[in-house]
Design an enzyme around this catalytic site. Structure first.
Site, short mmCIF file in Angstrom:
data_model
loop_
_atom_site.label_atom_id
_atom_site.label_comp_id
_atom_site.label_asym_id
_atom_site.label_seq_id
_atom_site.Cartn_x
_atom_site.Cartn_y
_atom_site.Cartn_z
N ARG A 118 -1.43 -12.32 -4.99
CA ARG A 118 -0.43 -12.28 -6.07
C ARG A 118 -0.43 -13.53 -6.95
NH1 ARG A 118 3.62 -8.57 -4.61
NH2 ARG A 118 2.56 -6.79 -3.68
N GLU A 160 13.47 -12.85 -5.85
CA GLU A 160 12.83 -14.16 -5.65
C GLU A 160 11.49 -14.27 -6.39
OE1 GLU A 160 11.59 -16.67 -1.81
OE2 GLU A 160 10.65 -14.71 -1.84
N ASP A 161 10.79 -13.14 -6.52
CA ASP A 161 9.42 -13.23 -7.02
C ASP A 161 9.31 -13.46 -8.52
OD1 ASP A 161 7.96 -12.94 -4.61
OD2 ASP A 161 8.61 -10.85 -4.53
N ASP A 219 10.52 -2.51 -6.76
CA ASP A 219 10.58 -3.79 -6.04
C ASP A 219 11.60 -4.77 -6.62
OD1 ASP A 219 8.48 -3.88 -3.87
OD2 ASP A 219 7.23 -3.20 -5.54
N ARG A 264 5.34 -5.00 -11.27
CA ARG A 264 6.52 -5.85 -11.12
C ARG A 264 6.77 -6.73 -12.36
NH1 ARG A 264 7.67 -8.41 -5.53
NH2 ARG A 264 9.62 -8.46 -6.70
N CYS A 283 13.27 -13.12 -0.05
CA CYS A 283 12.89 -12.32 -1.24
C CYS A 283 14.08 -11.77 -2.02
CB CYS A 283 12.05 -11.11 -0.83
SG CYS A 283 11.10 -11.30 0.62
N HIS A 300 2.81 -13.16 1.22
CA HIS A 300 3.17 -14.37 0.48
C HIS A 300 3.14 -15.60 1.39
CE1 HIS A 300 5.67 -11.72 -2.45
NE2 HIS A 300 4.64 -12.20 -3.13
N1 GLY Z 1 7.20 -4.84 -1.75
C1 GLY Z 1 7.19 -6.22 -2.05
C2 GLY Z 1 6.01 -6.60 -2.85
O1 GLY Z 1 4.96 -6.15 -2.61
O2 GLY Z 1 6.06 -7.32 -3.80
#
Ligand code: GLY
Length: 261
Positions: free
Chosen positions: A130, A65-66, A60, A85, A247, A160
């Site tokens: 998340r 962005e995350d 990922d 992640r 993202c 999100h």
């Molecule tokens: N595939 C993007 C996420 O789940 O973070």
């Protein structure tokens, strides 16, 4: 005037996290071509792109962005909600540290950048699978000295907050009302996605325009009617990985060249 940090598509993209979309085959070569087009779209909207190399062991990682939030005053490394992640931020942090003072969300807090939407000094944070209360509270504390107010927002049926709502102009939000209670955004001008285009609320604002997926023509028409300049990109393969336009970049003001000089 803008810097956009991106990361090339991982060879292991097909092993990405998926929460609300079914797993279907992803054409990796096409994903890479589409990502390259996305980078060109960022450049066409005035961004200087800083492209990080792919991290092939992190499926990922293209969704850069995350892993961080960037404000004019400070950058905050997040702690992504998906354990797979958590390694993605390590190579982003040194780059951001050359651009902003740094802060970080600490365990047991979790926060994904995709859950964070800034509108002026108001920061809306999706309380999602998340991003947890502890992460939101830490962000509130970190941003308070800079005059930002953090508001927790409940989402349902989407990954999100920015799957459900994004900023498309100073006072204007693009919303998917099925996934977020729009009463929380009273006072803003709201543009609803077309009902036939479920995933169309994710638009990436840069300056006076947005980058938006090609596959949502009806919502694009609504944006155009509202006077918003839209650049389209085909991101079909990244959408299969539950990503879209916000993202794939971290967009920040270029404080060293605020007027593009
Ligand atoms: N595939 C993007 C996420 O789940 O973070």
């Amino acid at each position: 005037m803008w810097i956009a940090i991106t990361r090339d598509v991982s060879a292991s993209l097909a092993g990405c996290q998926l929460s609300f979309v079914p797993r279907v085959p992803i054409d990796l070569e096409l994903a890479r071509q589409q990502h390259a087009e996305y980078v060109r779209a960022l450049e066409s909207r005035g961004c200087r792109v800083l492209a990080l190399p792919a991290q092939d062991d992190l499926p990922d990682a293209v969704f850069v962005e995350d892993v961080a939030l960037v404000f004019d005053e400070v950058a905050v490394m997040t702690r992504p909600g998906a354990e797979s992640r958590r390694g993605e931020g390590a190579s982003v942090a040194p780059l951001l540290a050359s651009l902003r003072p740094m802060r970080a969300i600490e365990a047991p807090g979790t926060l994904d950048g995709g859950d964070v939407m800034r509108v002026g000094r108001q920061v809306y944070v999706g309380r999602s699978a998340r991003s947890n209360d502890e992460g939101i509270e830490q962000l509130r504390t970190l941003l308070a000295p800079f005059g930002y107010r953090v508001h927790a927002v409940v989402t349902h049926g989407c990954l999100h907050l920015k799957s459900a709502v994004t900023v498309v102009a100073d006072d204007t939000l693009l919303v998917q009302p099925a996934w977020v209670d729009v009463a929380q955004f009273a006072g803003y001008r709201l543009i609803e996605v077309d009902s036939a285009e479920e995933h169309a609320a994710n638009a990436l604002r840069i300056g006076d325009g947005v980058i938006h997926p090609l596959c949502f023509p009806r919502t694009r028409e609504r944006l155009a009617q509202a006077g918003i300049d839209v650049t389209t990109v085909d991101v079909s393969e990244l959408q299969k990985a539950e990503g879209a336009t916000t993202c794939c970049s971290l967009v920040l003001r270029d404080l060293a060249h605020p007027h593009g000089d």
